[in-house]
Design an enzyme around this catalytic site. Structure first.
Site, PDB file in Angstrom:
ATOM      1  N   LYS A 196       0.730  -1.288   0.271  1.00 48.88           N
ATOM      2  CA  LYS A 196      -0.253   0.192   0.090  1.00 48.88           C
ATOM      3  C   LYS A 196       1.130   1.366  -0.391  1.00 48.88           C
ATOM      4  O   LYS A 196       1.891   1.475   1.218  1.00 48.88           O
ATOM      5  CB  LYS A 196      -1.470  -0.213   1.073  1.00 48.88           C
ATOM      6  CG  LYS A 196      -1.911   1.010   0.837  1.00 48.88           C
ATOM      7  CD  LYS A 196      -2.508   1.802   2.349  1.00 48.88           C
ATOM      8  CE  LYS A 196      -1.685   2.656   2.974  1.00 48.88           C
ATOM      9  NZ  LYS A 196      -1.909   4.403   2.006  1.00 48.88           N
ATOM     10  N   GLU A 272       9.295   1.350  10.920  1.00 51.33           N
ATOM     11  CA  GLU A 272      10.256   2.315  10.904  1.00 51.33           C
ATOM     12  C   GLU A 272       9.674   3.491  11.158  1.00 51.33           C
ATOM     13  O   GLU A 272       8.732   4.114   9.886  1.00 51.33           O
ATOM     14  CB  GLU A 272      10.915   2.112   9.744  1.00 51.33           C
ATOM     15  CG  GLU A 272      11.167   0.654   9.247  1.00 51.33           C
ATOM     16  CD  GLU A 272      12.681   0.166   9.591  1.00 51.33           C
ATOM     17  OE1 GLU A 272      13.458   0.896  11.008  1.00 51.33           O
ATOM     18  OE2 GLU A 272      12.396  -0.939   9.706  1.00 51.33           O
ATOM     19  N   CYS A 307      13.745  10.609   6.873  1.00 50.02           N
ATOM     20  CA  CYS A 307      12.871  10.286   8.282  1.00 50.02           C
ATOM     21  C   CYS A 307      14.146  10.259   9.057  1.00 50.02           C
ATOM     22  O   CYS A 307      14.410  10.836  10.519  1.00 50.02           O
ATOM     23  CB  CYS A 307      13.134   8.765   8.494  1.00 50.02           C
ATOM     24  SG  CYS A 307      13.862   7.525   7.457  1.00 50.02           S
ATOM     25  N   GLU A 404       9.387  16.269  15.694  1.00 51.29           N
ATOM     26  CA  GLU A 404       9.861  15.643  14.027  1.00 51.29           C
ATOM     27  C   GLU A 404       8.975  16.865  13.434  1.00 51.29           C
ATOM     28  O   GLU A 404       8.002  16.917  13.265  1.00 51.29           O
ATOM     29  CB  GLU A 404       9.751  14.656  12.976  1.00 51.29           C
ATOM     30  CG  GLU A 404       9.794  13.693  12.378  1.00 51.29           C
ATOM     31  CD  GLU A 404       9.471  12.966  11.945  1.00 51.29           C
ATOM     32  OE1 GLU A 404       8.428  12.372  11.967  1.00 51.29           O
ATOM     33  OE2 GLU A 404      10.602  12.135  11.504  1.00 51.29           O
TER      34      GLU A 404
HETATM   35  P1  NAD Z   1       2.176   7.888   7.437  1.00 55.26           P
HETATM   36  O1  NAD Z   1       2.548   7.478   9.211  1.00 55.26           O
HETATM   37  O2  NAD Z   1       1.309   9.075   7.500  1.00 55.26           O
HETATM   38  O3  NAD Z   1       1.496   7.147   6.134  1.00 55.26           O
HETATM   39  C1  NAD Z   1       2.423   6.234   6.845  1.00 55.26           C
HETATM   40  C2  NAD Z   1       1.336   5.808   5.450  1.00 55.26           C
HETATM   41  O4  NAD Z   1       0.787   4.504   6.208  1.00 55.26           O
HETATM   42  C3  NAD Z   1       0.777   5.837   4.603  1.00 55.26           C
HETATM   43  O5  NAD Z   1       0.693   5.072   3.402  1.00 55.26           O
HETATM   44  C4  NAD Z   1      -0.484   5.955   4.815  1.00 55.26           C
HETATM   45  O6  NAD Z   1      -1.464   6.331   4.255  1.00 55.26           O
HETATM   46  C5  NAD Z   1      -0.491   5.011   5.645  1.00 55.26           C
HETATM   47  N1  NAD Z   1      -1.670   4.964   7.130  1.00 55.26           N
HETATM   48  C6  NAD Z   1      -1.801   6.273   7.807  1.00 55.26           C
HETATM   49  N2  NAD Z   1      -3.004   5.875   8.575  1.00 55.26           N
HETATM   50  C7  NAD Z   1      -3.021   4.560   8.639  1.00 55.26           C
HETATM   51  C8  NAD Z   1      -4.020   3.819   9.281  1.00 55.26           C
HETATM   52  N3  NAD Z   1      -5.022   4.216  10.114  1.00 55.26           N
HETATM   53  N4  NAD Z   1      -3.924   2.468   9.135  1.00 55.26           N
HETATM   54  C9  NAD Z   1      -3.123   1.960   8.294  1.00 55.26           C
HETATM   55  N5  NAD Z   1      -2.357   2.846   7.943  1.00 55.26           N
HETATM   56  C10 NAD Z   1      -2.402   3.680   7.679  1.00 55.26           C
HETATM   57  O7  NAD Z   1       4.082   8.997   7.268  1.00 55.26           O
HETATM   58  P2  NAD Z   1       3.422   9.428   6.372  1.00 55.26           P
HETATM   59  O8  NAD Z   1       3.526  11.180   6.352  1.00 55.26           O
HETATM   60  O9  NAD Z   1       3.497   9.123   4.912  1.00 55.26           O
HETATM   61  O10 NAD Z   1       5.721   9.662   6.081  1.00 55.26           O
HETATM   62  C11 NAD Z   1       6.548  10.542   6.900  1.00 55.26           C
HETATM   63  C12 NAD Z   1       6.678   9.819   8.023  1.00 55.26           C
HETATM   64  O11 NAD Z   1       7.623   8.785   8.079  1.00 55.26           O
HETATM   65  C13 NAD Z   1       7.745  10.747   9.349  1.00 55.26           C
HETATM   66  O12 NAD Z   1       7.626  10.126  10.614  1.00 55.26           O
HETATM   67  C14 NAD Z   1       8.951  10.325   9.159  1.00 55.26           C
HETATM   68  O13 NAD Z   1      10.196  10.124   9.465  1.00 55.26           O
HETATM   69  C15 NAD Z   1       8.622   8.614   8.596  1.00 55.26           C
HETATM   70  N6  NAD Z   1       9.988   7.901   7.393  1.00 55.26           N
HETATM   71  C16 NAD Z   1      10.213   6.648   8.701  1.00 55.26           C
HETATM   72  C17 NAD Z   1      11.301   6.301   7.719  1.00 55.26           C
HETATM   73  C18 NAD Z   1      12.360   5.181   8.743  1.00 55.26           C
HETATM   74  O14 NAD Z   1      12.966   4.663   8.198  1.00 55.26           O
HETATM   75  N7  NAD Z   1      11.964   4.823  10.350  1.00 55.26           N
HETATM   76  C19 NAD Z   1      11.737   6.463   6.753  1.00 55.26           C
HETATM   77  C20 NAD Z   1      10.777   7.266   5.904  1.00 55.26           C
HETATM   78  C21 NAD Z   1       9.989   8.140   6.026  1.00 55.26           C
END
Ligand code: NAD
Length: 502
Positions: A196, A272, A307, A404
């Protein structure tokens, strides 16, 4: 599919021409076919650098999740992938990597158009994504099980078996690279994978599905469900037929996924999540200009939407004034520009919500008394651009010192002793990455050991390749991407005790 995908675009005009020739796949990929969402709903994906609508994409929900899960389970039961000889799985994934290589410009362009990052950076992501698929593919037939040390009366084996159905939920900041980090080890281990992508960047994942089919990944083994988190993401996370959730995204959503696993079938959950990574500069480091330039790139690369962004810069007070001046000079060269210009260091912010969020953090920084040294204002549109922004005199109590931001905002702190630097660095709910710059090997080892972080970069920022695991501690998560450790996360141990007749 693009006609010109094998030509190498070099200039801004070349990339614009290629962008004009793309034809986009916008439907979900379920059971080996591209289909509209069962509901017929779509969502709009927009180019944040121009505001232009790119496409209407299938908006999957629980019904589509159920169809994909059924197909994935059936594929797993048939065993056409899970029980295939490892060397054959390896070949299929190598074909996929070859196809990605042949189409890397188009894939890079899709990520740039969808989420605004500079195309040169997207090309770097493609290299990383392809390297990840190749590495995990090459490992498949080199990982052995174990023979346990028993007495003569028994032979005990420890076998590794795939988990079953893995749902991979990924973010938008490195759309295809994060995807590769998840799907490569999960597929390599023999699982059926449902991807997804983020609703903010679905296009490269759908193109990847076309390539996976062309590479001969069997029906139901790799599927892609574009859509929102609270609909299709949640349905996958609550499914009784999904054995593992592998997630990259925010800590808030990571917590929800653990809850969903507990409410359903105790599926494995690898997370992650976010970070607020400290980058510590000691006065004894070599070449302040070089370190300052790395410190600026550590936060401004990918518009700070990283991240492991080095968002907290901890500088020894004896050099702080002059070091900040050097950081400001480096930041000057990192201004945002047209993401399709290969010379642009930064691109556009992914969408209006994120743009607003970053500007809100900047406002709070000013209100809470941090010293704004550069940036701080949105650049006039069209497009969503924010310049490199630097705050000095930040304290751990300030919002921009703790939360963040996920944007091009650097918070500079001062410290007087090694002990104070370590305490400040660890004073965070996150523990994803940390950096330190020093020429003193004793200090390097002392500090490295005490930093609470999944990775520590010494005299560099963001160093690493496929051989080292990537992940966090504390609320930055519990999973590890890349390396052999990643492939092993997607398999289950089975112990077999065979009694031997005397
Ligand atoms: P997000 O958590 O909003 O979304 C990530 C994914 O989760 C998306 O595909 C989203 O549609 C899905 N999602 C959202 N709500 C959900 C739910 N209730 N159930 C299931 N899936 C759901 O994050 P984002 O805004 O897409 O990305 C930014 C974040 O990602 C930042 O916090 C960043 O630090 C983190 N990130 C971490 C790493 C790592 O390796 N640690 C790498 C890249 C990004």
């Amino acid at each position: 599919m693009s006609q010109s995908t094998n030509e190498s675009p070099r200039t801004r005009d070349d990339w614009h021409t290629l962008a004009g020739s793309l034809s986009l796949e916008t439907r979900a990929f379920i059971d080996d076919v591209f289909v509209d969402a069962v509901s017929g709903e779509t969502f709009t994906t927009v180019n944040p650098a121009t505001g232009e609508v790119l496409a209407e994409v299938a908006s999957c929900d629980a019904a589509d999740a159920e169809a994909a899960v059924t197909s994935a389970r059936a594929a797993f039961a048939r065993g056409g992938w899970a029980r295939l000889a490892p060397a054959k799985r390896k070949k299929a994934l190598q074909r996929l990597a070859d196809l990605m290589e042949a189409n890397k410009h188009e894939l890079a362009l899709l990520d740039t158009l969808d989420m605004g990052k500079p195309v040169s950076s997207s090309l770097g992501d493609m290299a990383g994504a392809i390297a990840c698929i190749r590495y995990q593919a090459e490992c498949i037939d080199k990982l052995y099980g174990e023979v346990a040390p028993t007495g003569e009366d028994a032979l005990a084996l420890v076998l590794r078996e795939p988990l079953g159905v893995v749902a991979a939920i990924v973010p938008w900041n490195f759309p295809l690279m994060m995807t590769a980090w998840k799907i490569a080890p999960a597929l390599a281990a023999g699982n059926s994978v449902i991807l997804k992508p983020s609703e903010k960047s679905p296009l490269s994942a759908l193109r990847l599905a076309q390539l996976a089919r062309e590479a001969g990944i069997p029906t139901g083994v790799f599927q892609v469900l574009p859509g929102f988190g609270h609909t299709v993401g949640k349905a996958l996370a609550l499914s009784m037929e999904v054995d593992c959730l592998t997630f990259t995204g925010s800590t808030a959503v990571g917590k929800l996924l653990m809850q969903y696993a507990g409410e359903s079938n105790l599926k494995r959950v690898y997370l992650e999540c976010g970070g607020k990574s400290p980058n510590i500069v000691f006065a004894d480091c070599k070449d302040l200009d070089k370190v300052a330039s790395h410190a600026a790139a550590a936060i401004f690369h990918n518009q700070g939407e990283v991240c492991i962004a080095g968002s907290r810069l901890l500088v020894e007070n004896s050099i702080r004034e002059e070091f900040v001046e050097r950081v400001l000079k480096a930041a000057e060269t990192m201004q945002p520009g047209d993401p399709l210009d290969p010379e642009s260091f930064m691109g556009a912010i992914v969408d209006e919500t994120q743009h607003r969020r970053i500007l809100d953090y900047i406002r709070q920084g000013v209100e809470e008394g941090a010293r704004l040294r550069t940036g701080g204002q949105a650049i006039d549109g069209p497009g969503l651009f924010i310049p490199p922004t630097v705050f000095d005199g930040v304290t751990p109590a300030m919002t921009i010192g703790r939360e963040e931001v996920f944007g091009p905002v650097l918070a500079v702190f001062g410290f007087d002793s090694e002990e104070e630097a370590i305490t400040m660095a660890n004073d965070s709910v996150y523990g994803l990455a940390a950096g330190l710059w020093s020429q003193d090997i004793d200090r390097i080892m002392r500090v490295t050991r005490r930093l609470q972080s999944g990775q520590v970069f010494v005299n560099n920022w963001a160093g690493g390749d496929q051989t080292t695991p990537f992940g966090g501690v504390k609320q930055s998560g519990n999973g590890r991407d890349k390396s052999l450790h990643a492939q092993q996360e997607y398999s289950e141990l089975k112990s077999v005790w065979i009694s031997l007749a005397p």
